[in-house]
Motif scaffolding. Structure first.
Motif, short mmCIF file in Angstrom:
data_model
loop_
_atom_site.label_atom_id
_atom_site.label_comp_id
_atom_site.label_asym_id
_atom_site.label_seq_id
_atom_site.Cartn_x
_atom_site.Cartn_y
_atom_site.Cartn_z
N GLU A 103 0.82 -1.22 0.00
CA GLU A 103 0.00 0.00 0.00
C GLU A 103 0.85 1.26 0.00
O GLU A 103 0.38 2.33 -0.41
N CYS B 40 0.91 3.29 -3.10
CA CYS B 40 -0.27 4.11 -3.38
C CYS B 40 -0.13 5.53 -2.81
O CYS B 40 -0.86 6.43 -3.23
N THR C 188 2.04 9.90 -4.53
CA THR C 188 1.07 10.56 -5.42
C THR C 188 1.67 11.46 -6.48
O THR C 188 0.94 11.95 -7.34
N GLY D 230 -6.27 1.27 -4.34
CA GLY D 230 -5.67 2.49 -3.82
C GLY D 230 -4.68 3.14 -4.77
O GLY D 230 -4.34 4.32 -4.62
N LEU D 231 -4.25 2.37 -5.77
CA LEU D 231 -3.31 2.92 -6.74
C LEU D 231 -3.94 4.03 -7.59
O LEU D 231 -3.23 4.80 -8.24
N SER D 232 -5.26 4.11 -7.57
CA SER D 232 -5.97 5.16 -8.31
C SER D 232 -5.63 6.56 -7.79
O SER D 232 -5.95 7.56 -8.44
N ARG D 233 -4.98 6.63 -6.64
CA ARG D 233 -4.55 7.93 -6.10
C ARG D 233 -3.42 8.54 -6.93
O ARG D 233 -3.14 9.73 -6.82
N CYS E 66 -8.06 -0.06 -11.30
CA CYS E 66 -7.42 1.23 -11.05
C CYS E 66 -6.82 1.84 -12.30
O CYS E 66 -6.71 3.07 -12.41
#
Length: 286
Positions: A148, A151, A154, A172-175, A195
């Motif tokens: 994590e 993630c 950013t 959470g990688l979509s952050r 993601c």
């Protein structure tokens, strides 16, 4: 008279020409000084071996370091003395017990590469590297999932996580909203992770040519103009038009479907990916 002549002598003395060899010597010294300064500037930019940087002053100037020989615990601590380090490449280390704590303190880093280091976990503290724009994390063991901590990076625009035994990517990688280049090849991923469709700035996607299935949903990424496929049938698919064709007819090669790219261009792309010579030769004479 005497005083006048003496003053004149002084005046003449001040106008005395410097011997030509001295002039040449000064010019040579100036050139040498300039070149040495240029050499120092080049030294800052080029990738230097960690063990070759011993001077304290040089450690404060070097910007790019490669670590490929086995490191001792005390050696890792000395990384904190590289106060202007922008790029760090760590290869062939045994970091199975964890990353060196000093890494998350290197706030000047822009590029971090950890390859073939037997990494299984990454501490959350690594996310404190807010300025990191490129993270290479390849040939490790993340069969239990991507940590994590990734993630939390950013600011990343490039993420290369190939050959890590991954089966999926965390939501959470979509952050990572600034991501432009993603390499998830040589893993056990069979479908495009959810993601990926959130990476609206993604321009380049590298995947397996045999394992991973792609459908038209990938066209929702407005800036995606290049898909690289690695494996037994390596290909490069460029442009929205060719990507659409690839989604409809995945068996067709880019050389067959593209109206814009010659075989030589595709061969150059494959060469840039360091793919096998036989794969490059397939397109060389098209």
């Amino acid at each position: 008279m005497d005083s006048h002549s003496s003053r004149g002598g002084k005046a003449k003395a001040t106008k005395r020409k410097i011997p030509e060899e001295n002039v040449k010597g000064k010019k040579a010294a100036t050139r040498s000084s300039t070149s040495s300064q240029g050499g120092k500037a080049d030294a800052k930019k080029r990738r230097v071996l960690f063990e070759d940087v011993k001077d304290k002053k040089e450690k404060k100037e070097v910007e790019c370091v490669l670590i490929q020989n086995k490191m001792k615990r005390q050696d890792w601590k000395s990384l904190s003395k590289f106060t202007h380090l922008a790029e760090l490449y760590i290869m062939d280390q045994d970091l199975s017990e964890g990353l060196p704590p000093v890494l998350h303190t290197l706030n000047t880093l822009k590029v971090l590469s950890l390859g073939r280091c037997k990494i299984k976990a990454i501490p959350k503290s690594l996310a404190s590297l807010r300025g990191l724009t490129e993270f290479q994390l390849f040939t490790n063991d993340f069969s239990e999932g991507l940590p994590e901590a990734v993630c939390g990076l950013t600011s990343l625009t490039t993420l290369k996580i190939y050959d890590n035994k991954l089966t999926d990517l965390p939501d959470g990688l979509s952050r990572l909203t600034q991501l432009k280049d993603l390499d998830i090849s040589i893993n056990n991923i069979e479908n495009v992770p959810n993601c990926v469709f959130t990476f609206k700035n993604l321009k380049k996607l590298t995947i397996d040519s045999e394992k991973l299935k792609i459908d038209k949903e990938i066209l929702s990424l407005p800036h995606l103009t290049k898909i690289e496929l690695k494996g037994h049938q390596p290909r490069v698919v460029r442009g929205h038009k060719d990507i659409r064709k690839f989604c409809e007819y995945p068996g067709r090669s880019s050389a067959q479907s593209s109206q814009h790219n010659s075989g030589k261009q595709i061969a150059l792309e494959l060469e840039a990916c360091h793919l096998p010579l036989q794969a490059i030769n397939r397109y060389q004479n098209l």
